[in-house]
Scaffold this motif. Structure first.
Motif, PDB file in Angstrom:
ATOM      1  N   CYS A 255       4.467   1.545   2.344  1.00  0.00           N
ATOM      2  CA  CYS A 255       4.118   0.948   3.639  1.00  0.00           C
ATOM      3  C   CYS A 255       5.301   0.997   4.604  1.00  0.00           C
ATOM      4  O   CYS A 255       6.435   0.699   4.232  1.00  0.00           O
TER       5      CYS A 255
ATOM      6  N   ASN B 151       3.302  -7.081   2.769  1.00  0.00           N
ATOM      7  CA  ASN B 151       3.756  -6.374   1.572  1.00  0.00           C
ATOM      8  C   ASN B 151       3.778  -7.252   0.327  1.00  0.00           C
ATOM      9  O   ASN B 151       4.503  -6.967  -0.623  1.00  0.00           O
TER      10      ASN B 151
ATOM     11  N   THR C   5       0.282   2.967   5.871  1.00  0.00           N
ATOM     12  CA  THR C   5       0.581   3.390   4.516  1.00  0.00           C
ATOM     13  C   THR C   5       0.607   4.905   4.418  1.00  0.00           C
ATOM     14  O   THR C   5       0.100   5.603   5.290  1.00  0.00           O
TER      15      THR C   5
END
Length: 216
Positions: free
Chosen positions: A141, A39, A215
């Motif tokens: 995510c 991330n 995602t």
């Protein structure tokens, strides 16, 4: 497999938090690093920790990824513990008493969801995954860590023995039960694809756990 059902009363919660504190460096920090790697590049994200327990995963992640954290757990005692621990950490946080199957967060409201060893405790994973999808913003995510029932039984016994020697007998039993009651990563991936998650990826960082990212 039957879900692991624990009575998350005050005593159980206190014991779990005490045991978990011993695993920060060897477990929570490891996963925080993996999540951060997946991330990087999201500026000050909103992060929901579903089934947060004592909150140690978010506390470690916050050291790597500053953002707004939402601690969500069905246990009032767990949420209260996380709230007290948050005072010791420089973290922007809100605390929500709510089940993993239907977290009390608005639609499209968070950028990242983290979920550690929660699926194995549910009677069904569909509602939890659907609601994770619901609360994620477009492009958000999800990061799922859970027990891998397809790992080596010998390795599961070794890890349970290690937990007994270093943490507690209760944590060792929980480790073994997690192995017995785990949901296969294939089942989770299949359900995530059905719901509409994109870029679903599975990796194995510990012998008894899988790491799934996707995602919206």
């Amino acid at each position: 497999m039957e879900p692991i059902n624990l009575d998350w009363g005050k005593e159980t919660s206190q014991n779990y938090c005490k045991d978990s504190a011993k695993l920060i460096k060897n477990d929570y920090l490891h996963w925080a690093i993996r999540i951060h790697e997946k991330n990087i590049g999201i500026p000050h994200p909103k992060i929901a920790d579903i089934g947060c327990g004592p909150g140690f995963l978010s506390f470690e992640l916050n050291k790597l990824l500053s953002g707004k954290y939402y601690f969500v757990d069905s246990s009032k005692d767990m949420v209260n513990f996380a709230k007290q621990e948050a005072k010791k950490n420089d973290i922007d946080a809100e605390f929500i008493i709510s089940p993993a199957e239907n977290p009390a967060l608005p639609d499209n409201s968070v950028d990242i969801v983290i979920c550690k060893h929660i699926l194995l405790s549910l009677s069904g994973i569909t509602s939890c995954l659907e609601n994770i999808y619901r609360i994620l913003a477009d492009g958000g995510c999800v990061n799922i860590i859970d027990a891998n029932p397809q790992s080596s039984k010998l390795m599961a016994r070794v890890i349970s023995w290690y937990a007994k020697m270093t943490v507690s007998k209760e944590r060792a039993e929980k480790s073994w039960n997690a192995y017995l009651n785990g949901i296969s990563h294939a089942n989770v991936v299949q359900e995530m694809n059905r719901i509409g998650f994109k870029e679903v990826n599975v990796s194995f960082h510990f012998p008894m756990a899988y790491f799934i990212t996707a995602t919206k």
